[in-house]
Design an enzyme around this catalytic site. Sequence first.
Site, PDB file in Angstrom:
ATOM      1  N   GLY A  20       0.788  -1.229   0.000  1.00  0.00           N
ATOM      2  CA  GLY A  20       0.000   0.000   0.000  1.00  0.00           C
ATOM      3  C   GLY A  20       0.824   1.285   0.000  1.00  0.00           C
ATOM      4  N   ILE A  21       0.408   2.221   0.836  1.00  0.00           N
ATOM      5  CA  ILE A  21       1.041   3.544   0.875  1.00  0.00           C
ATOM      6  C   ILE A  21       2.517   3.418   1.253  1.00  0.00           C
ATOM      7  CG2 ILE A  21       1.042   5.780   2.076  1.00  0.00           C
ATOM      8  CD1 ILE A  21      -2.069   5.434   2.364  1.00  0.00           C
ATOM      9  N   ASP A  59       6.540  -5.567  14.830  1.00  0.00           N
ATOM     10  CA  ASP A  59       5.147  -5.381  15.226  1.00  0.00           C
ATOM     11  C   ASP A  59       5.092  -4.034  15.938  1.00  0.00           C
ATOM     12  OD1 ASP A  59       2.652  -5.275  16.338  1.00  0.00           O
ATOM     13  OD2 ASP A  59       2.799  -7.196  17.390  1.00  0.00           O
ATOM     14  N   VAL A  60       4.509  -3.046  15.280  1.00  0.00           N
ATOM     15  CA  VAL A  60       4.552  -1.680  15.834  1.00  0.00           C
ATOM     16  C   VAL A  60       3.758  -1.542  17.138  1.00  0.00           C
ATOM     17  CG1 VAL A  60       4.942  -0.569  13.597  1.00  0.00           C
ATOM     18  CG2 VAL A  60       2.595  -0.799  14.468  1.00  0.00           C
ATOM     19  N   ASN A  87       4.058   4.507   9.455  1.00  0.00           N
ATOM     20  CA  ASN A  87       2.913   4.394   8.541  1.00  0.00           C
ATOM     21  C   ASN A  87       2.041   3.171   8.792  1.00  0.00           C
ATOM     22  OD1 ASN A  87       1.543   4.569   5.709  1.00  0.00           O
ATOM     23  ND2 ASN A  87       2.600   2.589   5.717  1.00  0.00           N
ATOM     24  N   ALA A  88       2.576   2.140   9.461  1.00  0.00           N
ATOM     25  CA  ALA A  88       1.806   0.898   9.627  1.00  0.00           C
ATOM     26  C   ALA A  88       0.473   1.184  10.297  1.00  0.00           C
ATOM     27  CB  ALA A  88       2.604  -0.107  10.458  1.00  0.00           C
ATOM     28  N   GLY A  89      -0.551   0.511   9.839  1.00  0.00           N
ATOM     29  CA  GLY A  89      -1.859   0.709  10.458  1.00  0.00           C
ATOM     30  C   GLY A  89      -2.852  -0.320   9.983  1.00  0.00           C
ATOM     31  N   SER A 138      -4.887  10.163   9.095  1.00  0.00           N
ATOM     32  CA  SER A 138      -5.984   9.913   8.153  1.00  0.00           C
ATOM     33  C   SER A 138      -6.889  11.130   8.090  1.00  0.00           C
ATOM     34  CB  SER A 138      -6.807   8.708   8.617  1.00  0.00           C
ATOM     35  OG  SER A 138      -7.971   8.583   7.841  1.00  0.00           O
ATOM     36  N   TYR A 151     -11.204   4.172  15.151  1.00  0.00           N
ATOM     37  CA  TYR A 151     -10.178   4.494  14.137  1.00  0.00           C
ATOM     38  C   TYR A 151      -9.921   6.007  14.130  1.00  0.00           C
ATOM     39  CZ  TYR A 151      -7.887   4.650   9.535  1.00  0.00           C
ATOM     40  OH  TYR A 151      -6.990   4.850   8.507  1.00  0.00           O
ATOM     41  N   LYS A 155      -6.433   8.152  14.991  1.00  0.00           N
ATOM     42  CA  LYS A 155      -5.795   9.006  13.991  1.00  0.00           C
ATOM     43  C   LYS A 155      -5.725  10.459  14.463  1.00  0.00           C
ATOM     44  CE  LYS A 155      -4.806   5.888  10.904  1.00  0.00           C
ATOM     45  NZ  LYS A 155      -3.390   5.533  10.646  1.00  0.00           N
TER      46      LYS A 155
HETATM   47  N1  NAD Z   1      -6.106   3.173   2.420  1.00  0.00           N
HETATM   48  C1  NAD Z   1      -6.797   4.185   2.926  1.00  0.00           C
HETATM   49  O1  NAD Z   1      -7.915   4.489   2.480  1.00  0.00           O
HETATM   50  C2  NAD Z   1      -6.214   4.991   4.060  1.00  0.00           C
HETATM   51  C3  NAD Z   1      -6.801   6.233   4.357  1.00  0.00           C
HETATM   52  C4  NAD Z   1      -6.281   6.985   5.405  1.00  0.00           C
HETATM   53  C5  NAD Z   1      -5.197   6.513   6.132  1.00  0.00           C
HETATM   54  N2  NAD Z   1      -4.651   5.302   5.828  1.00  0.00           N
HETATM   55  C6  NAD Z   1      -3.529   4.844   6.632  1.00  0.00           C
HETATM   56  O2  NAD Z   1      -2.433   4.556   5.790  1.00  0.00           O
HETATM   57  C7  NAD Z   1      -1.567   3.641   6.452  1.00  0.00           C
HETATM   58  C8  NAD Z   1      -1.147   2.566   5.460  1.00  0.00           C
HETATM   59  O3  NAD Z   1      -2.292   1.815   5.101  1.00  0.00           O
HETATM   60  P1  NAD Z   1      -2.540   1.260   3.612  1.00  0.00           P
HETATM   61  O4  NAD Z   1      -3.811   1.858   3.137  1.00  0.00           O
HETATM   62  O5  NAD Z   1      -1.316   1.384   2.800  1.00  0.00           O
HETATM   63  O6  NAD Z   1      -2.890  -0.268   3.945  1.00  0.00           O
HETATM   64  P2  NAD Z   1      -2.079  -1.615   3.722  1.00  0.00           P
HETATM   65  O7  NAD Z   1      -2.871  -2.659   4.437  1.00  0.00           O
HETATM   66  O8  NAD Z   1      -1.762  -1.819   2.294  1.00  0.00           O
HETATM   67  O9  NAD Z   1      -0.714  -1.355   4.499  1.00  0.00           O
HETATM   68  C9  NAD Z   1      -0.609  -1.407   5.893  1.00  0.00           C
HETATM   69  C10 NAD Z   1       0.673  -2.117   6.259  1.00  0.00           C
HETATM   70  O10 NAD Z   1       0.821  -2.079   7.688  1.00  0.00           O
HETATM   71  C11 NAD Z   1       1.263  -3.366   8.102  1.00  0.00           C
HETATM   72  N3  NAD Z   1       0.901  -3.610   9.504  1.00  0.00           N
HETATM   73  C12 NAD Z   1      -0.337  -3.802  10.019  1.00  0.00           C
HETATM   74  N4  NAD Z   1      -0.247  -4.023  11.356  1.00  0.00           N
HETATM   75  C13 NAD Z   1       1.075  -3.952  11.663  1.00  0.00           C
HETATM   76  C14 NAD Z   1       1.806  -4.087  12.870  1.00  0.00           C
HETATM   77  N5  NAD Z   1       1.197  -4.363  14.049  1.00  0.00           N
HETATM   78  N6  NAD Z   1       3.148  -3.927  12.834  1.00  0.00           N
HETATM   79  C15 NAD Z   1       3.778  -3.671  11.661  1.00  0.00           C
HETATM   80  N7  NAD Z   1       3.148  -3.543  10.487  1.00  0.00           N
HETATM   81  C16 NAD Z   1       1.803  -3.676  10.486  1.00  0.00           C
HETATM   82  C17 NAD Z   1       0.554  -4.335   7.155  1.00  0.00           C
HETATM   83  O11 NAD Z   1       1.179  -5.619   7.142  1.00  0.00           O
HETATM   84  C18 NAD Z   1       0.653  -3.603   5.835  1.00  0.00           C
HETATM   85  O12 NAD Z   1       1.850  -3.910   5.133  1.00  0.00           O
HETATM   86  C19 NAD Z   1      -2.327   3.143   7.677  1.00  0.00           C
HETATM   87  O13 NAD Z   1      -1.848   3.801   8.830  1.00  0.00           O
HETATM   88  C20 NAD Z   1      -3.756   3.558   7.395  1.00  0.00           C
HETATM   89  O14 NAD Z   1      -4.522   3.744   8.562  1.00  0.00           O
HETATM   90  C21 NAD Z   1      -5.131   4.543   4.803  1.00  0.00           C
END
Ligand code: NAD
Length: 259
Positions: A20-21, A59-60, A87-89, A138, A151, A155
């Site tokens: 992802g991001i 593991d964050v 960024n993990a979430g 977010s 959530y 955030k």
């Molecule tokens: N996708 C959206 O619409 C969106 C919108 C706003 C904010 N976000 C935020 O962007 C960030 C990235 O999310 P994304 O959309 O790329 O999703 P994604 O699921 O593709 O990526 C999230 C990554 O975090 C990792 N992760 C989850 N729990 C973890 C932990 N305990 N320790 C270490 N790594 C962990 C996952 O394995 C994954 O690789 C997150 O914080 C999410 O809340 C996403």
Amino acid sequence: MNGMFSLAGRNAFITGGTSGIGKAVAEAFVAHGARVVIADITDGSEVADAMGTTFVRADVSDDDSVATALQQAVDALGSKLDIVVLNAGVGDVGPTFEQTDQALIEKVTKINHWGVLYGLKHAPGFMNDGGAIISTSSMAAFINVPGAGVYSAGKRAVVSMTEMAALELGPRGIRVNTVCPGYTATALGSGEEGEKLCEAFTALGRVATVEDMAGVYVFLASPASAYMTGQALKVDGGWDCGPTSRLLEMVTGSGEAPG
Ligand SMILES: NC(=O)c1ccc[n+]([C@@H]2O[C@H](COP(=O)([O-])OP(=O)(O)OC[C@H]3O[C@@H](n4cnc5c(N)ncnc54)[C@H](O)[C@@H]3O)[C@@H](O)[C@H]2O)c1
């Protein structure tokens, strides 16, 4: 002006960098000259190899795991970090606060809120002065969508911690900012429903791509943002500007303000 967005010679650490991001940010950092370590709970060895980066497991939501991953990153790079991206979430949302179960409260809070807190607690000890910390908050920190209370709270906490950490780390020249994405097409994203919402609610009329996000992180990591700290950047396609004409038309039949 040359080099304003350059990350040449900079060492970066990115949590949630396997997908992802975070993955898009890692790719953009490499393209701008940084040496990158990605940290994730999911194995990202192959992803890291393909990008020319290094993977460490983390593991964050676990204090010790965050400190260990940062140490491993510094060992792998052979020198301290300049850029840390927290960024993990996870994107789990419950129903109302009244009906949200304890497991969801703990999971989302420990990863999305405490995960960033642990990063802010440990990362500075592994960083050079003059670096940058960027977290991923977010749009949900500012826009409340019913059912996403836990959530959104986590955030919003990230925005608060960003301001506090900017004050604490300013004397070392370490800048701390957070990115607030709108709905973005990732595994965590909200699929077709998210796309429909973005069509109606965003000024740009579409869901975000990970590439839409990556450039903002490059900006916040680079000399281009040298005087910016403690800020929450909304990258939401204009969702928070107010209702779009498309939305007004759906509700009142007219795309303009009533009266
Ligand atoms: N996708 C959206 O619409 C969106 C919108 C706003 C904010 N976000 C935020 O962007 C960030 C990235 O999310 P994304 O959309 O790329 O999703 P994604 O699921 O593709 O990526 C999230 C990554 O975090 C990792 N992760 C989850 N729990 C973890 C932990 N305990 N320790 C270490 N790594 C962990 C996952 O394995 C994954 O690789 C997150 O914080 C999410 O809340 C996403």
